[in-house]
Scaffold this motif. Structure first.
Motif, PDB file in Angstrom:
ATOM      1  N   ALA A  84      42.144  33.506  27.405  1.00 47.30           N
ATOM      2  CA  ALA A  84      43.453  33.881  26.855  1.00 47.30           C
ATOM      3  C   ALA A  84      43.831  32.959  25.700  1.00 47.30           C
ATOM      4  CB  ALA A  84      44.512  33.841  27.944  1.00 47.30           C
ATOM      5  N   LEU A 106      44.075  42.055  26.977  1.00 45.40           N
ATOM      6  CA  LEU A 106      44.118  42.627  28.321  1.00 45.40           C
ATOM      7  C   LEU A 106      43.504  44.021  28.373  1.00 45.40           C
ATOM      8  CD1 LEU A 106      47.580  41.321  29.553  1.00 45.40           C
ATOM      9  CD2 LEU A 106      45.296  40.353  29.921  1.00 45.40           C
ATOM     10  N   SER A 133      48.547  39.595  33.066  1.00 47.32           N
ATOM     11  CA  SER A 133      47.219  39.952  33.570  1.00 47.32           C
ATOM     12  C   SER A 133      47.264  40.270  35.066  1.00 47.32           C
ATOM     13  CB  SER A 133      46.197  38.848  33.291  1.00 47.32           C
ATOM     14  OG  SER A 133      46.392  37.741  34.143  1.00 47.32           O
ATOM     15  N   PRO A 142      41.052  42.661  31.467  1.00 51.24           N
ATOM     16  CA  PRO A 142      42.305  42.639  32.219  1.00 51.24           C
ATOM     17  C   PRO A 142      42.549  41.362  33.034  1.00 51.24           C
ATOM     18  CG  PRO A 142      41.100  44.684  32.623  1.00 51.24           C
ATOM     19  CD  PRO A 142      40.195  43.787  31.843  1.00 51.24           C
ATOM     20  N   LYS A 143      41.508  40.610  33.314  1.00 53.17           N
ATOM     21  CA  LYS A 143      41.649  39.393  34.115  1.00 53.17           C
ATOM     22  C   LYS A 143      41.015  38.197  33.403  1.00 53.17           C
ATOM     23  CE  LYS A 143      43.598  41.665  37.432  1.00 53.17           C
ATOM     24  NZ  LYS A 143      45.049  41.715  37.391  1.00 53.17           N
TER      25      LYS A 143
END
Length: 151
Positions: free
Chosen positions: A123, A112, A148, A116-117
């Motif tokens: 992930a 992250l 997130s 961050p997204k």
């Protein structure tokens, strides 16, 4: 040598063949970094070195002497406030036995910090270096995605 861990610089003597996991646990008392397989396969020893996750059980301490190291102990706020990843993992019931949890948290935080997204696939890939003997992978993954939304 000097080693910077969780924002603090330590002056310590380290053998040339000593791993970072050993230094963290037995010289600095940071026992949150777990030694699981001791072969760079399970991820329980994962720490962040200059923004990149590494297996501390297979990294010589001398190799990271000029790096900024972050362990699980450096993730929460100084006042004890949980990082969004830690809070999301609790909410998603991710930690079960808890042995892999420090490495899972550190890997998720590093992801992250970089992205961050992330997508669910990003992930999943970032967390793939962490084995969970309880099989709570979906819980951890849901926790990453929830965190997130908060970072």
């Amino acid at each position: 040598m000097r080693l910077t861990v969780n924002g603090r610089t330590h002056s310590i003597e380290v053998a040339p063949n000593e791993t970072l996991a050993t230094t963290l646990r037995y010289r600095l008392g940071l026992t949150g970094t777990k030694i699981g397989c001791n072969q760079a396969e399970c991820g329980a020893c994962t720490v962040i070195a200059d923004g990149i996750t590494i297996y501390s059980c297979s990294t010589l301490t001398h190799r990271v002497r000029d790096s900024e190291i972050t362990t699980i102990e450096g993730i929460a706020g100084e006042d004890g406030t949980l990082h969004p990843v830690q809070q999301a993992f609790i909410e998603e019931l991710a930690p079960q036995c808890g042995f892999c949890t420090p490495g899972q948290v550190v890997s998720a935080v590093a992801l992250l910090n970089r992205n961050p997204k992330p997508t669910i696939e990003e992930a999943r890939l970032a967390m793939s270096g962490n084995l969970c003997r309880c099989g709570a992978y979906d819980h951890y993954l849901r926790g990453v995605m929830k965190a997130s939304e908060r970072v």
